[in-house]
Design an enzyme around this catalytic site. Structure first.
Site, PDB file in Angstrom:
ATOM      1  N   PHE A 153       0.858  -1.184   0.000  1.00  0.00           N
ATOM      2  CA  PHE A 153       0.000   0.000   0.000  1.00  0.00           C
ATOM      3  C   PHE A 153       0.899   1.240   0.000  1.00  0.00           C
ATOM      4  O   PHE A 153       1.852   1.315   0.778  1.00  0.00           O
ATOM      5  CB  PHE A 153      -0.947   0.007   1.196  1.00  0.00           C
ATOM      6  CG  PHE A 153      -1.952   1.119   1.093  1.00  0.00           C
ATOM      7  CD1 PHE A 153      -3.028   0.997   0.230  1.00  0.00           C
ATOM      8  CD2 PHE A 153      -1.789   2.289   1.796  1.00  0.00           C
ATOM      9  CE1 PHE A 153      -3.933   2.042   0.076  1.00  0.00           C
ATOM     10  CE2 PHE A 153      -2.688   3.339   1.650  1.00  0.00           C
ATOM     11  CZ  PHE A 153      -3.764   3.208   0.796  1.00  0.00           C
ATOM     12  N   ASP A 195       1.575  -4.264   8.937  1.00  0.00           N
ATOM     13  CA  ASP A 195       0.459  -3.342   8.713  1.00  0.00           C
ATOM     14  C   ASP A 195      -0.794  -4.206   8.589  1.00  0.00           C
ATOM     15  O   ASP A 195      -0.917  -5.008   7.651  1.00  0.00           O
ATOM     16  CB  ASP A 195       0.699  -2.513   7.449  1.00  0.00           C
ATOM     17  CG  ASP A 195      -0.435  -1.507   7.202  1.00  0.00           C
ATOM     18  OD1 ASP A 195      -1.534  -1.671   7.774  1.00  0.00           O
ATOM     19  OD2 ASP A 195      -0.217  -0.565   6.418  1.00  0.00           O
ATOM     20  N   TYR A 235     -10.894   2.330  10.231  1.00  0.00           N
ATOM     21  CA  TYR A 235     -12.079   2.814   9.508  1.00  0.00           C
ATOM     22  C   TYR A 235     -12.518   1.862   8.406  1.00  0.00           C
ATOM     23  O   TYR A 235     -13.438   2.192   7.659  1.00  0.00           O
ATOM     24  CB  TYR A 235     -11.885   4.234   8.976  1.00  0.00           C
ATOM     25  CG  TYR A 235     -10.713   4.502   8.062  1.00  0.00           C
ATOM     26  CD1 TYR A 235     -10.713   4.071   6.739  1.00  0.00           C
ATOM     27  CD2 TYR A 235      -9.613   5.230   8.506  1.00  0.00           C
ATOM     28  CE1 TYR A 235      -9.644   4.338   5.900  1.00  0.00           C
ATOM     29  CE2 TYR A 235      -8.541   5.504   7.667  1.00  0.00           C
ATOM     30  CZ  TYR A 235      -8.570   5.060   6.368  1.00  0.00           C
ATOM     31  OH  TYR A 235      -7.505   5.339   5.544  1.00  0.00           O
ATOM     32  N   LYS A 236     -11.885   0.715   8.315  1.00  0.00           N
ATOM     33  CA  LYS A 236     -12.297  -0.281   7.316  1.00  0.00           C
ATOM     34  C   LYS A 236     -13.221  -1.289   8.008  1.00  0.00           C
ATOM     35  O   LYS A 236     -14.361  -0.966   8.333  1.00  0.00           O
ATOM     36  CB  LYS A 236     -11.052  -0.922   6.705  1.00  0.00           C
ATOM     37  CG  LYS A 236     -10.144   0.097   5.997  1.00  0.00           C
ATOM     38  CD  LYS A 236      -8.892  -0.558   5.459  1.00  0.00           C
ATOM     39  CE  LYS A 236      -7.947   0.459   4.849  1.00  0.00           C
ATOM     40  NZ  LYS A 236      -8.457   1.061   3.601  1.00  0.00           N
ATOM     41  N   ARG A 296     -12.414  -4.113  -7.148  1.00  0.00           N
ATOM     42  CA  ARG A 296     -12.242  -4.684  -5.809  1.00  0.00           C
ATOM     43  C   ARG A 296     -13.571  -4.663  -5.070  1.00  0.00           C
ATOM     44  O   ARG A 296     -14.234  -3.636  -5.003  1.00  0.00           O
ATOM     45  CB  ARG A 296     -11.196  -3.860  -5.057  1.00  0.00           C
ATOM     46  CG  ARG A 296     -10.839  -4.392  -3.708  1.00  0.00           C
ATOM     47  CD  ARG A 296      -9.729  -3.563  -3.088  1.00  0.00           C
ATOM     48  NE  ARG A 296     -10.216  -2.256  -2.641  1.00  0.00           N
ATOM     49  CZ  ARG A 296      -9.596  -1.498  -1.738  1.00  0.00           C
ATOM     50  NH1 ARG A 296      -8.441  -1.889  -1.208  1.00  0.00           N
ATOM     51  NH2 ARG A 296     -10.092  -0.334  -1.385  1.00  0.00           N
TER      52      ARG A 296
END
Lengths: 404, 404
Positions: free
Chosen positions: A123, A193, A218-219, A363
């Site tokens: 990422f 991560d 927040y996911k 995705r």
């Protein structure tokens, strides 16, 4: 898989009751909870309370009525989701900022080693922040290599191996135990991560002997847009490592107002500035939902949801880039397609919200707490209609938005 | 000053109408808006909107419907309060984190100079963060000197002069034009911390030629507990300086997902992680209140409020440590007293909320938007009763709280 099959799975789904804990708009099948989790129904009231009562009415007194301990208290609520001790996790700042702290501290912990190793295509913020972190430690450098070259890249100059547990595009999942052992065998620290895996797959930081971890809330954790991130530091490192972002909230006695910095014991030293309490309150509310959830049930349902979309993709001849083995992936499914952007926009126009990842990935996030098997089956049907009809070719679906 | 005098001032107060824009509890005179500003009445509805509609209903789409531009849009709303251009300010993170970025970037901008100079007794996070920042630049060091030795300490090794415009304890205000000129004469960059002055006194960063500034938005700006902080970088430095916290939101093309970091043009490069949108929405609402306010009216009323408490202190023989000249102070008044802690607690018990600053300061904040002259006059009366009666000697007032 038929609609009846999907409904039969829903009828016996042990997580089905959680759907009612979330506010989702009518007519939307939300397959982007891996980017921004849905709103828990309890959150607006919690925000109203922190604003109106705690801030408005109690004013400054609220710092002594629960605010000042919030970063540690909330960290302790994340701990069981990542296999950590309650005193090994703290929340605040952002994933990027925690990565910076952990990388600089990790590099400094062993001055004989100078290299941070990470994966090409990780990422972006992981690589970007690592670029910045190595400029803060004399002699340090970042080495970015392809996944297949990672093992060979580990050597006696490796200070930190930084890997994202679940890949944001492909959903590929690293074997946490095996890679942590490889890093340790090379004498390096292992920094994970967990942004795309926490709340998505079972995680055992203590059991795999990981050193450091960061992650996004927040996911899958539904903490709210830009919610405070978490940092994990294994107990054995807590006295040895210190934050380069040595702000007052991480001081041993912040209200003694001393000129010289003295890091607090435990995780508190990783705090820097004053925590954003409104966003923090929303995160705490979201985490309370997770308190009674068996992570294995989440993993099992995620695998079922994946299979529904994988079958739909197979029937369409789509190139699924996510692993078929549930132990080797996270909780999203990705298809490579030269017109992935247009497909994503056409799906959104039909109420199926997924996302596009440059340059060619469609995705779709699978969040077992608020998606039914029927939801996902219907999303597959809509994808099928868009592709077989060619409706994605409508020019309005090719207009690029700022945030994809 | 009599109660009638105070009421007469209120009757002609051009800012009197703003009191009704804030939710303050009954029976409280709030003299701590310099630590945590009061709740604007519009904020709970704004929080409900960002949670329920923007997050809950629009979900991920909100990033394209106002969220992604929020740090710059809100920075532009702060700009007129600090004498900056709209393209010179951004919000996010915390004051501590912005200080870190600005100090490291400032040190790196001139490799021939190695010293950050700041003031002994500056707000702790400024000194603590500077301690951490200098460890990130080879050869850099922090020199902390008493205020009277600052001018002499500036020399040809000074890279950055870091000063807090208004002192958090005493309310002493630096002459921004004079000190910026001194820093420049020595060849150094001038970095101002405006935490205790923004919204309290008129500020002219452009007019005084300042290079860098940071500040807090949860004090006089009423952004909410731990609200995102601001960073100012003068236009002339925006291409030359870059953030060590090189996160994805500061990338030139964050959604292109490139492995290599490329800083965005302008202020956007100072972003790191994903902004905390709930706290950000509260800040934006609070700033909208400031749009039509003449800063000179704020300063004039602040001086009147100060005089009321200064007179009360004089009558009691208290040691006022704040300057009598309004041009030389911020918008709070501080008294030194060996039992300042107990006095603060006794005041709070009577509904007058001020705060204590270790070891011996009673600090009373004067916020012209929501305090009347009568409020402040009554606070003076209550202080008088507590001191003359000795009621502060009650043992319950000496119990130390975690956050003072």
């Amino acid at each position: 898989m038929t609609l009846e099959d999907a409904r039969a799975l829903d009828a016996t789904d042990p997580l089905a009751a959680y759907r009612d804990k979330f506010a989702l708009p009518e007519g939307v099948i939300y397959l982007d909870g891996n980017s921004l989790g849905a709103l828990p129904k309890a959150t607006p009231a919690a925000l109203a309370d922190v604003a109106t009562r705690q801030w408005g009415d109690r004013l400054i007194r609220s710092w002594n009525e629960g605010w000042i301990e919030a970063p540690q208290r909330i960290g302790a609520k994340i701990a069981p989701l990542i296999g950590a001790g309650e005193d090994e996790v703290i929340i605040g700042d952002t994933t990027s900022t925690h990565l910076f702290k952990a990388l600089v501290a990790g590099l400094r912990s062993n001055p004989d080693r100078h290299t941070v190793i990470s994966e090409a295509g990780n990422f972006p913020t992981d690589l970007h922040i690592a670029e910045g972190a190595v400029t803060c430690v004399p002699g340090a450098r970042l080495k970015v290599v392809a996944r297949e070259d990672l093992a060979a890249a580990l050597d006696d100059d490796t200070a930190v191996l930084l890997l994202t547990h679940v890949h944001y595009k492909t959903s590929d999942r690293f074997d946490m135990a095996a890679w942590t052992a490889r890093a340790h065998d090379a004498g390096a620290l292992m920094l994970w991560d967990l942004s795309h895996s926490v709340g998505a797959v079972p995680i055992d930081l203590n059991g795999t002997n990981a050193d450091l971890a960061v992650g996004c809330t927040y996911k899958y954790l539904n903490g709210g847009p830009g919610a405070p991130a978490f940092l994990y530091v294994a107990n054995r490192w807590q006295d040895a490592l210190a934050s380069p972002l040595s702000g007052w909230m991480g001081h041993a006695a912040p209200f003694a107002f001393e000129d010289a910095y003295r890091p607090a014991p435990g995780m508190k030293r990783w705090l820097a500035g004053t925590p954003a309490m409104l966003s923090t309150a929303a995160l705490e509310t979201a985490l309370d939902l997770w308190a009674d959830i068996d992570q294995q049930l989440v993993a099992t349902k995620s695998a079922q949801l994946f299979d529904i979309l994988a079958a739909a993709g197979d029937a369409l001849g789509l190139d699924c880039v996510s692993p078929r083995d549930p132990a080797k992936r996270g909780s999203h499914i990705s298809f490579r397609h030269p017109h992935a952007y247009e497909l994503t926009q056409a799906l959104i126009a039909q109420g199926v919200i997924g996302d596009f990842r440059d340059p060619d990935i469609l995705r779709l996030g699978l969040t077992p707490l608020y998606l039914s098997h029927e939801d996902v089956w219907r999303a597959g049907e809509i994808l099928c209609k868009i592709i077989t009809s060619g409706s994605w070719r409508d020019p309005r679906f090719s207009t690029r938005l700022a945030v994809t």
